[in-house]
Design an enzyme around this catalytic site. Structure first.
Site, short mmCIF file in Angstrom:
data_model
loop_
_atom_site.label_atom_id
_atom_site.label_comp_id
_atom_site.label_asym_id
_atom_site.label_seq_id
_atom_site.Cartn_x
_atom_site.Cartn_y
_atom_site.Cartn_z
N ARG A 97 -2.43 13.07 24.90
CA ARG A 97 -3.31 12.04 24.35
C ARG A 97 -4.17 12.54 23.19
O ARG A 97 -5.21 11.96 22.89
CB ARG A 97 -4.18 11.42 25.44
N LYS B 14 -2.60 8.74 8.42
CA LYS B 14 -1.49 7.86 8.81
C LYS B 14 -0.35 8.72 9.33
O LYS B 14 0.11 9.64 8.65
CB LYS B 14 -1.00 7.05 7.61
N GLU C 190 3.35 8.79 -6.73
CA GLU C 190 2.11 8.58 -5.97
C GLU C 190 0.88 8.98 -6.79
O GLU C 190 -0.21 8.48 -6.53
CB GLU C 190 2.16 9.36 -4.66
N LYS D 147 -8.27 8.64 -3.00
CA LYS D 147 -7.85 8.28 -1.65
C LYS D 147 -8.98 8.52 -0.65
O LYS D 147 -9.19 7.72 0.27
CB LYS D 147 -6.60 9.06 -1.24
N GLU E 4 -7.09 0.66 7.57
CA GLU E 4 -6.41 -0.32 6.72
C GLU E 4 -6.64 -1.76 7.16
O GLU E 4 -5.72 -2.57 7.22
CB GLU E 4 -4.91 -0.02 6.67
N ARG F 256 -8.10 -0.32 2.17
CA ARG F 256 -7.11 0.75 2.13
C ARG F 256 -5.71 0.26 1.77
O ARG F 256 -4.89 1.03 1.27
CB ARG F 256 -7.08 1.49 3.47
N ASN G 281 -1.17 1.03 -1.11
CA ASN G 281 0.26 0.74 -0.97
C ASN G 281 0.84 0.04 -2.19
O ASN G 281 1.90 -0.60 -2.10
CB ASN G 281 0.49 -0.14 0.28
N HIS H 144 4.59 -0.13 -2.74
CA HIS H 144 5.26 0.25 -1.51
C HIS H 144 5.99 -0.91 -0.82
O HIS H 144 6.94 -0.67 -0.08
CB HIS H 144 4.26 0.87 -0.53
N HIS I 24 9.49 0.21 0.06
CA HIS I 24 9.97 0.33 1.44
C HIS I 24 11.22 -0.50 1.67
O HIS I 24 12.12 -0.11 2.43
CB HIS I 24 8.88 -0.08 2.42
N HIS J 111 11.43 8.74 -1.13
CA HIS J 111 10.33 7.78 -1.00
C HIS J 111 9.64 7.56 -2.35
O HIS J 111 9.40 6.41 -2.76
CB HIS J 111 9.32 8.30 0.03
#
Length: 370
Positions: free
Chosen positions: A126, A148, A190, A232, A242, A246, A250, A253, A257, A270
């Protein structure tokens, strides 16, 4: 890299979970890189079969000055292996070595290794501490920062994961010396994205220094990484999970994606998909009257100079637009089936909003012909 570079750390301010991004050369050999990390009997380095032979022994030697046992887990390389099977290899190693909840996980590699190591750290017992040691430009300016973590699903990228912050990020510029040119270009996507969404002065600087960046000049890379991380850090400090702001990170993206999932993970890197996605998102911004054609062309030229694709791939010969739209609806920003895009609301400002399918279809069709 012969020129010594040590940048002042960038801080991600999350209250009692704040942490530093350290940027410089020689960090893998400097005991100060470990200062302040929690005591434990063991550390586990997670890397891949490409990066581990280059840097794992150096990093493990450094860790052994502080941790009695240091273990290595080598994963297959590539986005295609960002899955349950690779994640379970990490858990198998942690359990086989009887690692406890104080064990430090260290991600040594690019975005795939960083995302999976962070997700494993979030889940094992955990939650155990972890450190990011990104070895690609893309990971240094984006994926290693902000907490993330995720794995991919065949129907969507990064759909299974958690927000889980590292204790530290170590961006050793020396590791970029062995980065293939294609991977360096992928990282530049990026870097470029930060200008249109937050800082057009930085965009101007990238235009002026693109040749230096592609030639891996240390001072240019250090500035690009630092400014990217500063932007960032400011955004993540305001919106860790997010829920609003935030999402602007993206930019490019949503289209990117879809390209990755539609082609099959790993066909395009990517950053290559994001680079093309930046241009597509800018074209959609233009169609909505938010920016002019001159801005779109300026961005397109910069993406091209970075060595990135600007022509989108055809994902389905029978109904390409429908395929794109279907894939984009499986996106974390989508709401009630509506695709939401990060768009440029004037240079240096971003907005997250929907757009009519007809306009999106025009952008897809034009981009595939570009």
């Amino acid at each position: 890299m012969d020129t010594p570079v040590i940048e002042a750390p960038v801080t991600i301010d999350l209250g009692d979970r704040r942490y530093e991004i350290r940027i410089g050369t020689g960090l893998l050999d400097d005991p100060r890189s470990l200062e302040g990390l929690p005591a434990a009997s063991s550390a586990v380095v997670v890397s891949n079969v490409t990066v581990a032979p280059l840097y794992a022994q150096r990093l493990m030697g450094l860790l052994s000055t502080r941790y009695r046992q240091v273990h290595l887990v080598e994963l297959p390389d590539g986005e295609a292996h960002k899955d349950w099977a690779s994640l379970n290899r990490i858990f198998d190693a942690l359990l086989a070595h009887a690692c406890d909840r104080k064990t430090l996980l260290v991600a040594l590699g690019g975005g795939v290794v960083g995302d999976m190591t962070g997700f494993a750290a979030a889940c094992y017992m955990r939650g155990v501490p972890f450190v990011q040691v990104p070895t690609t430009l893309l990971a240094q300016v984006d994926s290693s920062v902000g907490g993330k973590t995720a794995i991919n699903h065949p129907l969507g990228k990064n759909m299974i994961g958690a927000f889980y912050q590292p204790l530290r990020v170590l961006c050793d510029l020396d590791t970029l010396a062995t980065l293939p040119q294609r991977e360096l270009s992928a990282g530049l996507a990026e870097v470029i994205k930060y200008g249109p969404i937050a800082d057009m002065a930085f965009f101007d600087w990238i235009e002026a220094n693109m040749d230096a960046l592609r030639q891996r000049e240390p001072l240019a890379l250090a500035h690009a990484i630092r400014r990217s991380c500063e932007i960032k850090a400011e955004v993540v400090g305001q919106d860790e999970k997010e829920s609003g702001l935030r999402a602007i990170l993206n930019f490019g993206h949503t289209f990117g994606h879809a390209i990755e999932a539609g082609m099959g993970y790993g066909q395009w890197l990517h950053g290559e998909a994001v680079g093309c996605g930046l241009v597509m998102a800018a074209r959609l911004s233009q169609r909505l009257g938010l920016v002019d054609a001159a801005f779109v062309e300026r961005l397109r030229r910069l993406v091209l100079r970075a060595g990135l694709p600007v022509q989108a791939p055809v994902l389905d010969a029978k109904d390409n637009v429908a395929r794109y739209l279907t894939l984009m609806r499986v996106d974390k920003k989508a709401e009630a089936g509506e695709i939401r895009f990060v768009l440029i609301d004037g240079p240096g400002r971003a907005v997250v909003r929907g757009a009519p399918d007809a306009l999106v279809a025009e952008v897809i069709a034009d981009s595939c012909r570009a």
